[in-house]
Design an enzyme around this catalytic site. Structure first.
Site, PDB file in Angstrom:
ATOM      1  N   LYS A  97      54.417 -27.135  45.679  1.00  0.00           N
ATOM      2  CA  LYS A  97      53.592 -25.934  45.501  1.00  0.00           C
ATOM      3  C   LYS A  97      53.168 -25.797  44.040  1.00  0.00           C
ATOM      4  O   LYS A  97      53.777 -26.419  43.161  1.00  0.00           O
ATOM      5  CB  LYS A  97      54.370 -24.703  45.963  1.00  0.00           C
ATOM      6  CG  LYS A  97      55.651 -24.435  45.173  1.00  0.00           C
ATOM      7  CD  LYS A  97      56.529 -23.389  45.867  1.00  0.00           C
ATOM      8  CE  LYS A  97      57.804 -23.154  45.072  1.00  0.00           C
ATOM      9  NZ  LYS A  97      58.767 -22.317  45.824  1.00  0.00           N
ATOM     10  N   TYR A 132      48.972 -13.280  13.608  1.00  0.00           N
ATOM     11  CA  TYR A 132      48.527 -11.952  14.043  1.00  0.00           C
ATOM     12  C   TYR A 132      49.531 -10.876  13.668  1.00  0.00           C
ATOM     13  O   TYR A 132      50.741 -11.058  13.795  1.00  0.00           O
ATOM     14  CB  TYR A 132      48.335 -11.931  15.565  1.00  0.00           C
ATOM     15  CG  TYR A 132      46.991 -12.465  16.004  1.00  0.00           C
ATOM     16  CD1 TYR A 132      45.809 -11.824  15.641  1.00  0.00           C
ATOM     17  CD2 TYR A 132      46.909 -13.616  16.779  1.00  0.00           C
ATOM     18  CE1 TYR A 132      44.581 -12.326  16.050  1.00  0.00           C
ATOM     19  CE2 TYR A 132      45.689 -14.119  17.191  1.00  0.00           C
ATOM     20  CZ  TYR A 132      44.516 -13.469  16.816  1.00  0.00           C
ATOM     21  OH  TYR A 132      43.310 -13.952  17.217  1.00  0.00           O
ATOM     22  N   MET A 139      46.536 -17.439  21.056  1.00  0.00           N
ATOM     23  CA  MET A 139      46.018 -17.977  22.317  1.00  0.00           C
ATOM     24  C   MET A 139      45.928 -19.502  22.277  1.00  0.00           C
ATOM     25  O   MET A 139      46.283 -20.186  23.233  1.00  0.00           O
ATOM     26  CB  MET A 139      44.629 -17.391  22.600  1.00  0.00           C
ATOM     27  CG  MET A 139      44.045 -17.839  23.917  1.00  0.00           C
ATOM     28  SD  MET A 139      42.337 -17.303  24.134  1.00  0.00           S
ATOM     29  CE  MET A 139      42.532 -15.545  24.263  1.00  0.00           C
ATOM     30  N   ARG A 147      62.502 -11.701  51.118  1.00  0.00           N
ATOM     31  CA  ARG A 147      61.200 -12.109  50.586  1.00  0.00           C
ATOM     32  C   ARG A 147      60.308 -12.585  51.727  1.00  0.00           C
ATOM     33  O   ARG A 147      59.308 -11.976  52.039  1.00  0.00           O
ATOM     34  CB  ARG A 147      61.385 -13.197  49.526  1.00  0.00           C
ATOM     35  CG  ARG A 147      60.100 -13.606  48.851  1.00  0.00           C
ATOM     36  CD  ARG A 147      60.302 -14.693  47.811  1.00  0.00           C
ATOM     37  NE  ARG A 147      60.590 -16.003  48.397  1.00  0.00           N
ATOM     38  CZ  ARG A 147      60.548 -17.146  47.721  1.00  0.00           C
ATOM     39  NH1 ARG A 147      60.250 -17.144  46.421  1.00  0.00           N
ATOM     40  NH2 ARG A 147      60.829 -18.302  48.302  1.00  0.00           N
TER      41      ARG A 147
END
Ligand SMILES: *Cc1c(COP(=O)(O)O)cnc(C)c1O
Length: 377
Positions: A51, A272, A320, A150
């Protein structure tokens, strides 16, 4: 190009499609991890959970390799993943959709030979109606909830399901399964609780093969093996048990290029928010990967990268597209534009970086972005 190692770990990047990050996926190590699990599981079999694009490694390449190792049971989470994978695999490989049927997918699922894991009476009825409509018997797997809350038939639905099975149906049940919530913790009581519940279910639904263990479950002992295990993370080199030494071989390494270096005087703000201020004159390098490439912001001022085994701490916030590292541990001019540093490799494992980022290896792997040049060896 496969088979060639196009980048030297310590050298300068060979320009490959202009990439500044190199994700290397060692298919031979993947194969050895699979064989290790197979030998632990025998006579039970090992499927593979592929997956989320095989945890970010590339489902098509991974599934093809594992098929070559004898794997015939492939598990994805979503129908779209099965649709992508189906044409790439030989017909005798079965693809199971763990999330089960979504309304609207039934006909395509039947026609493509994709096998849904039925998780509820609602999904059972959908599949049964589809089988009637197509005048066919359709294959499925039944998943039971044994305590994770779940996915899977809840306890309240078991009587009605048993009655439906007793009436005879047009669904061919290949096996029944459940999923362990705490298998990565060998000490967890939840393992035994879920095992006991699975034993009750096996009594209520006799005669079916059982699939129970994920990676951690494989290491909980034979009782947890059923006839078919569903390992994911262990195949990809992640630790199946949180507190034990990792018995699996690393499969993924990641090297990222330096895009700029500088030396800043004491008291200089870095990154930042000016969240980091240099203590003393500090040589810095900026490398070309950030949170958009799957290196979490939580690594800011905590994590590190390596160069020839030397730890280079991350300073300031993760951006980023880039991260700034303190390179004062290296002789001057060691790193220059294009030099590669190790993010994942012999000195920093998946578990190391996951711990520094306060997450798990799964999230690191599945987050690795698509700006890296991927090379399979
Ligand atoms: C993801 C998943 C697995 C694989 O788990 P790992 O811990 O990666 O081995 C197995 N079974 C189910 C139902 C899953 O959702």
């Amino acid at each position: 190009m496969d088979g060639d190692i196009l980048v030297s770990r310590t050298g300068t990047a060979t320009i490959m499609q202009g990439a500044t990050g190199y994700l290397t996926i060692d298919l031979a190590a993947l194969g050895r991890n699979y064989r290790k699990l197979v030998s632990m599981l025998a006579p039970a079999r090992a499927g593979a959970v592929v997956k989320a694009d095989a945890y970010g490694l590339g489902a098509e390449r991974v599934a093809a390799k594992l098929y070559g190792e004898g794997c015939r049971h492939f598990f994805v989470a979503q129908f779209v993943e099965a649709v992508r994978l189906r044409p790439t695999l030989v017909h005798d490989a079965q693809i199971f959709v763990l999330n089960g049927l979504q309304p609207g997918n039934e006909i395509a699922c039947a026609e493509m030979g994709i096998i849904p894991v039925l998780n509820s009476l609602a999904q059972w009825r959908q599949w049964s109606t589809t089988a009637r409509m197509l005048k066919r018997c359709l294959p499925a797997v039944l998943q039971f909830d044994t305590g994770m809350s779940r996915l899977g038939f809840p306890r309240e639905e078991r009587a009605e399901l048993a009655a439906a099975l007793g009436d005879g149906s047009n669904i061919e049940i290949l096996f029944i399964m459940s999923h362990l919530a705490s298998a990565d913790d060998m000490e967890s009581e939840q393992n035994a609780e879920q095992f006991a519940e699975m034993t009750c279910i096996a009594d209520e639904f006799p005669g079916f093969d059982i699939s129970f263990a994920n990676s951690g479950g494989v290491f909980l002992g034979d009782a947890y093996h059923g006839v078919l295990a569903r390992p994911g993370i262990a195949l990809y080199g992640g630790a199946p048990n949180a507190d034990e030494k990792n018995p699996m071989e690393p499969v993924v390494s990641l090297d990222v290029a330096v895009v700029q270096t500088r030396t800043v005087p004491s008291g200089t703000k870095v990154g930042y928010g000016g969240a980091h201020v240099s203590q003393g004159e500090t040589p810095l390098a900026t490398i070309a990967a950030g949170y958009a490439d799957g290196l979490p912001r939580s690594l800011g001022d905590r994590g590190a990268v390596f160069y020839q085994g030397i730890r280079l701490p991350i300073v300031g916030r993760v951006s980023m597209d880039s991260i700034t590292i303190d390179i004062s541990a290296l002789p001057e001019s060691t790193l220059t534009l294009g030099s590669l540093v190790e993010v994942l490799g012999p000195h920093q494992t998946l578990e190391d970086i996951a711990r520094d980022a306060e997450t798990i290896s799964y999230e690191i792997l599945t987050g690795l972005g698509d700006r890296y040049h991927r090379q399979y060896r």
